[in-house]
Design an enzyme around this catalytic site. Structure first.
Site, PDB file in Angstrom:
ATOM      1  CE  LYS A 118      -0.667  -0.359   5.056  1.00  0.00           C
ATOM      2  NZ  LYS A 118      -0.225   0.963   5.528  1.00  0.00           N
ATOM      3  N   GLY A 150      -2.148   5.072  13.526  1.00  0.00           N
ATOM      4  CA  GLY A 150      -2.049   5.345  12.102  1.00  0.00           C
ATOM      5  C   GLY A 150      -2.675   4.250  11.265  1.00  0.00           C
ATOM      6  CB  CYS A 151      -1.112   1.712   9.131  1.00  0.00           C
ATOM      7  SG  CYS A 151      -0.106   2.903   8.189  1.00  0.00           S
ATOM      8  CB  VAL A 152      -3.447  -0.390  13.711  1.00  0.00           C
ATOM      9  CG1 VAL A 152      -4.516  -1.152  14.494  1.00  0.00           C
ATOM     10  CG2 VAL A 152      -2.190  -1.241  13.557  1.00  0.00           C
ATOM     11  CB  SER A 155      -6.260  -1.221   8.480  1.00  0.00           C
ATOM     12  OG  SER A 155      -5.166  -0.753   7.706  1.00  0.00           O
TER      13      SER A 155
END
Length: 214
Positions: A118, A150-152, A155
């Site tokens: 990603k 952030g990404c956790v 998502s």
């Protein structure tokens, strides 16, 4: 009951059931976050996060639960990184060929496992993840990795918005400071996901196929 919990009670205290067909989604656990000295190093506590993920991945593989990894990669100069790459200078660590973009040996995908590459925070944004999960009949994601804020978080939010049941594993996630880590776990539990412990996640992974895991 503290003031914060009391404030949320009655409005943001619902719960989601565990689904029938889970997968383990490991978010961005690459050397950039786990190696001391990296600008994105998630701190000494990340060693415990890695150890937790090692146990979860081993259990999922043994139980036949799909394991999906994500990483980040950009074209040289971040030509495909857009505003996100401009906002966060440390993302240059993920330019194609960077050693820090690699997975640690203990958490490397196997040949038959999917890696979603990603360019943005969410594992869903601009990737085939949602279509792939739907095609495989997966309805539930056990979500781990970095960073929690952030990404956790991104998502897990997108999992909810795409109709997948998000279960974030507390010990399997990490951030560079405990304050954003705890704040985001609180908010995810309140509004978008279930935040569970490692023991509960392992119990769900070990449940017989076709059961709720409860």
């Amino acid at each position: 009951m503290d003031d914060l919990t009391r404030n949320y009670a009655g409005a943001f205290d619902g719960h989601l059931p565990f689904g029938r067909s889970p997968a383990l989604l490991v978010i961005d656990l690459v050397l950039a976050y786990t190696q001391p000295g990296s600008p994105l190093y998630a701190g000494p506590g990340v060693a415990d996060v890695v150890a937790c993920n090692e146990r979860l991945v081993a259990a999922a593989r043994a139980a036949g639960v799909p394991v999906i990894f994500t990483n980040v990669e950009y074209a040289p100069g971040g030509a495909d990184g857009g505003v996100f790459f401009r906002k966060v200078p440390a993302l240059r660590l993920f330019e194609r060929g960077s050693a820090l973009g690699a997975f640690p040996p203990s958490l490397s995908p196997q040949a038959d496992e999917v890696t979603i590459t990603k360019q943005y925070a969410s594992a869903f944004f601009g990737t085939p993840l949602a279509a792939m999960l739907t095609a495989r009949g997966i309805d539930t994601l056990l979500i781990t990795g970095v960073s929690t804020s952030g990404c956790v978080r991104a998502s897990a939010l997108d999992a909810c918005q795409h109709g997948f049941l998000p279960f974030v594993v507390r010990e399997g996630c990490g951030d560079r400071h405990p304050a954003p880590h705890e704040a985001n776990l609180f908010d995810l539990q309140a509004k978008y996901a279930e935040v569970i412990g490692e023991a509960e996640a392992l119990a769900h992974i070990g449940a017989p196929p076709g059961t709720s895991g409860a």
